[in-house]
Design a protein around this motif. Structure first.
Motif, mmCIF file in Angstrom:
data_model
loop_
_atom_site.group_PDB
_atom_site.id
_atom_site.type_symbol
_atom_site.label_atom_id
_atom_site.label_comp_id
_atom_site.label_asym_id
_atom_site.label_seq_id
_atom_site.Cartn_x
_atom_site.Cartn_y
_atom_site.Cartn_z
ATOM 1 N N TYR A 261 0.849 -1.192 0.000
ATOM 2 C CA TYR A 261 0.000 0.000 0.000
ATOM 3 C C TYR A 261 0.886 1.243 0.000
ATOM 4 O O TYR A 261 1.918 1.285 0.688
ATOM 5 C CB TYR A 261 -0.914 0.016 1.227
ATOM 6 C CG TYR A 261 -2.020 -1.012 1.181
ATOM 7 C CD1 TYR A 261 -3.311 -0.657 0.790
ATOM 8 C CD2 TYR A 261 -1.783 -2.336 1.534
ATOM 9 C CE1 TYR A 261 -4.338 -1.600 0.747
ATOM 10 C CE2 TYR A 261 -2.790 -3.288 1.492
ATOM 11 C CZ TYR A 261 -4.067 -2.907 1.095
ATOM 12 O OH TYR A 261 -5.077 -3.836 1.043
ATOM 13 N N LEU A 262 0.468 2.254 -0.762
ATOM 14 C CA LEU A 262 1.204 3.503 -0.870
ATOM 15 C C LEU A 262 0.274 4.672 -0.608
ATOM 16 O O LEU A 262 -0.848 4.715 -1.132
ATOM 17 C CB LEU A 262 1.805 3.650 -2.279
ATOM 18 C CG LEU A 262 2.676 2.488 -2.767
ATOM 19 C CD1 LEU A 262 2.882 2.584 -4.268
ATOM 20 C CD2 LEU A 262 4.012 2.489 -2.049
ATOM 21 N N ALA A 263 0.736 5.618 0.218
ATOM 22 C CA ALA A 263 -0.043 6.820 0.524
ATOM 23 C C ALA A 263 0.489 7.976 -0.314
ATOM 24 O O ALA A 263 1.619 8.431 -0.120
ATOM 25 C CB ALA A 263 0.044 7.146 2.013
ATOM 26 N N HIS A 264 -0.328 8.452 -1.267
ATOM 27 C CA HIS A 264 0.051 9.537 -2.174
ATOM 28 C C HIS A 264 -0.547 10.870 -1.718
ATOM 29 O O HIS A 264 -1.681 10.910 -1.220
ATOM 30 C CB HIS A 264 -0.461 9.249 -3.593
ATOM 31 C CG HIS A 264 0.282 8.161 -4.298
ATOM 32 N ND1 HIS A 264 1.201 8.403 -5.286
ATOM 33 C CD2 HIS A 264 0.236 6.809 -4.158
ATOM 34 C CE1 HIS A 264 1.683 7.252 -5.731
ATOM 35 N NE2 HIS A 264 1.113 6.277 -5.060
ATOM 36 N N HIS A 265 0.218 11.941 -1.933
ATOM 37 C CA HIS A 265 -0.291 13.286 -1.672
ATOM 38 C C HIS A 265 0.430 14.265 -2.585
ATOM 39 O O HIS A 265 1.660 14.383 -2.533
ATOM 40 C CB HIS A 265 -0.083 13.690 -0.213
ATOM 41 C CG HIS A 265 -0.632 15.040 0.122
ATOM 42 N ND1 HIS A 265 0.158 16.178 0.192
ATOM 43 C CD2 HIS A 265 -1.900 15.446 0.386
ATOM 44 C CE1 HIS A 265 -0.589 17.215 0.497
ATOM 45 N NE2 HIS A 265 -1.841 16.801 0.619
ATOM 46 N N ASP A 266 -0.333 14.926 -3.445
ATOM 47 C CA ASP A 266 0.227 15.913 -4.378
ATOM 48 C C ASP A 266 1.408 15.352 -5.158
ATOM 49 O O ASP A 266 2.468 15.986 -5.284
ATOM 50 C CB ASP A 266 0.664 17.174 -3.624
ATOM 51 C CG ASP A 266 -0.522 18.015 -3.152
ATOM 52 O OD1 ASP A 266 -1.646 17.773 -3.633
ATOM 53 O OD2 ASP A 266 -0.313 18.894 -2.302
ATOM 54 N N GLY A 267 1.246 14.138 -5.684
ATOM 55 C CA GLY A 267 2.264 13.539 -6.530
ATOM 56 C C GLY A 267 3.448 12.942 -5.806
ATOM 57 O O GLY A 267 4.420 12.500 -6.435
ATOM 58 N N GLU A 268 3.403 12.885 -4.497
ATOM 59 C CA GLU A 268 4.509 12.359 -3.702
ATOM 60 C C GLU A 268 4.024 11.205 -2.831
ATOM 61 O O GLU A 268 2.914 11.246 -2.283
ATOM 62 C CB GLU A 268 5.081 13.466 -2.816
ATOM 63 C CG GLU A 268 6.291 13.056 -2.009
ATOM 64 C CD GLU A 268 6.834 14.202 -1.161
ATOM 65 O OE1 GLU A 268 7.911 14.020 -0.568
ATOM 66 O OE2 GLU A 268 6.187 15.262 -1.081
ATOM 67 N N VAL A 269 4.833 10.151 -2.724
ATOM 68 C CA VAL A 269 4.504 9.035 -1.835
ATOM 69 C C VAL A 269 5.072 9.350 -0.454
ATOM 70 O O VAL A 269 6.279 9.496 -0.291
ATOM 71 C CB VAL A 269 5.080 7.708 -2.363
ATOM 72 C CG1 VAL A 269 4.721 6.566 -1.401
ATOM 73 C CG2 VAL A 269 4.554 7.400 -3.751
ATOM 74 N N LEU A 270 4.185 9.458 0.524
ATOM 75 C CA LEU A 270 4.591 9.846 1.876
ATOM 76 C C LEU A 270 4.745 8.660 2.820
ATOM 77 O O LEU A 270 5.450 8.759 3.826
ATOM 78 C CB LEU A 270 3.568 10.827 2.467
ATOM 79 C CG LEU A 270 3.330 12.127 1.696
ATOM 80 C CD1 LEU A 270 2.290 12.974 2.419
ATOM 81 C CD2 LEU A 270 4.630 12.890 1.520
ATOM 82 N N ALA A 271 4.066 7.562 2.523
ATOM 83 C CA ALA A 271 4.127 6.387 3.399
ATOM 84 C C ALA A 271 3.820 5.144 2.573
ATOM 85 O O ALA A 271 3.188 5.217 1.516
ATOM 86 C CB ALA A 271 3.138 6.516 4.556
ATOM 87 N N ALA A 272 4.275 4.009 3.066
ATOM 88 C CA ALA A 272 4.034 2.740 2.395
ATOM 89 C C ALA A 272 4.065 1.623 3.433
ATOM 90 O O ALA A 272 4.701 1.757 4.485
ATOM 91 C CB ALA A 272 5.064 2.488 1.300
ATOM 92 N N ALA A 273 3.385 0.538 3.132
ATOM 93 C CA ALA A 273 3.345 -0.587 4.070
ATOM 94 C C ALA A 273 3.033 -1.873 3.332
ATOM 95 O O ALA A 273 2.372 -1.874 2.290
ATOM 96 C CB ALA A 273 2.296 -0.349 5.159
#
Length: 373
Positions: A261-273
């Motif tokens: 899983y990847l957390a995207h915000h404004d074209g940037e990946v901020l977190a992953a798990a």
């Protein structure tokens, strides 16, 4: 009457586990492929009529300079731990492993000893007189676990001290945090989140954080965040090939055994798990995040999505894996405990890992070797 223990095929192993409610991902045949420094073997427990009554993945690690092995069954074997005649299940396993050259056996019975509700953990953290979770009265206690530990001691098994999963000091957490899902609606699970969690999930949604599923090609992105997390939290990271090997092995065994899983915000990946799935048990495995834009709460959003997906799968538990049992404010892991319990997770203590020295001299030599490393 003792059962017979002998090697089984991968297909036999998987077929048996498929008929169970769940089994640890560490007891699946694919886990042996994740650990190339260990030699893996699937074992089967057979009744007199030939019926397969249990399975186990054993990992064999050679002692330096000798053809003798430490045999390790992480969170296993997968047998009926509540049945009578436990000795008849374990003795043939020890005999088989001794014939394979094992000088010591380590196993981790997947048996729960005690549980603490989220409220009980919260109260324990707030109590200045409480220093360790194990010293706090549990919400529930499993009598069968005490009986099991007494029987193991009587057989000559020794409870091992927690260690690092590095080289010989293989070990799995004794204390974990689990969110129960069985019999609960998603609304029930959401109500189990504490106020801060609910606020952060809404904040992430309002900020436009998007959670997406990734694949093998996204592992380098995950790894970049993971190494940043390792530096921030002061632990030694695993190499990227480890996660690539893990993905290939687990998803080859079952296409939905492992998720990213990847957390995207404004074209940037901020977190992953990463998330692992076996039957009705779902685990949060590895997490990673950047220190940037923490105010948009990507970790809360990502974990909530993973919990929702676990619920949709029909899982009976969402497992946050290991937690610290220390309640000291000075311990940097206390914040992680607060985070996991805040998601509605209860603290769960297993009976721990147990050692059986088949060769006491070599077993003692291993202890000395590990102490001097």
């Amino acid at each position: 009457m003792s059962l017979t223990v002998r090697p089984i095929s991968r297909a036999e192993h998987l077929a048996h586990v498929a008929g169970l409610a769940s089994a640890s991902h560490l007891q699946m045949p694919s886990w042996g492929e994740v650990k190339p420094d260990w030699r893996a073997e699937s074992l089967g427990w057979f009744e007199a009529d030939g019926r397969l009554a249990g399975v186990g993945l054993v990992l064999l690690r050679p002692l330096p300079g000798l053809k003798r092995y430490l045999a390790y069954l992480p969170e296993g074997p997968v047998i009926d731990w509540s049945a009578s005649g436990l000795e008849d299940r374990l003795r043939p396993m020890l005999a088989h492993l001794k014939s394979r050259g094992a000088f010591s056996v380590k196993m981790g019975p997947p048996v729960v000893a005690r549980r603490w509700s989220p409220d009980a953990v919260k109260a324990a953290i707030a109590d200045p007189g409480a220093h360790r979770l194990g010293q706090v009265a549990p919400t529930s206690y499993e009598q069968g676990a005490l009986d099991l530990t007494d029987r193991l001691r009587a057989m000559g098994w020794r409870q091992s001290e927690p260690g690092q999963e590095d080289g010989f000091a293989a070990g799995q957490p004794r204390y974990v945090c689990q969110v129960p899902l069985a019999g609960r609606s998603l609304e029930d699970v959401q109500r189990g989140l504490n106020q801060q969690w609910r606020r952060n999930v809404k904040k992430a949604e309002k900020a436009g954080v998007k959670i997406v599923r990734g694949g093998y090609d996204d592992l380098p992105v995950f790894y970049g965040l993971y190494t940043e997390t390792a530096e921030r939290d002061r632990f030694v990271p695993r190499p990227l090939p480890y996660f690539q090997r893990m993905w290939t092995a687990l998803t080859t065994e079952h296409p939905d055994r492992m998720r990213l899983y990847l957390a995207h915000h404004d074209g940037e990946v901020l977190a992953a798990a990463t998330m692992l799935i076996v039957g009705g048990h779902v685990w949060y495995s590895y997490g990673a995040s950047t220190g940037r834009k923490r105010e948009v709460q990507p970790n809360n959003a990502m974990q909530w999505r993973m919990m929702c997906d676990a619920h949709e799968l029909g899982a009976h538990v969402y497992d946050f894996r290991g937690i610290t049992d220390t309640l000291e404010e000075s311990n940097h892991l206390l914040g992680l405990l607060r985070f996991k319990v805040g998601a509605g997770g209860e603290a769960v203590e297993y009976v721990g890992e147990w050692d059986y020295p088949l060769n006491r001299l070599l077993h003692k030599a291993l202890d000395v070797y590990m102490t001097r490393r």
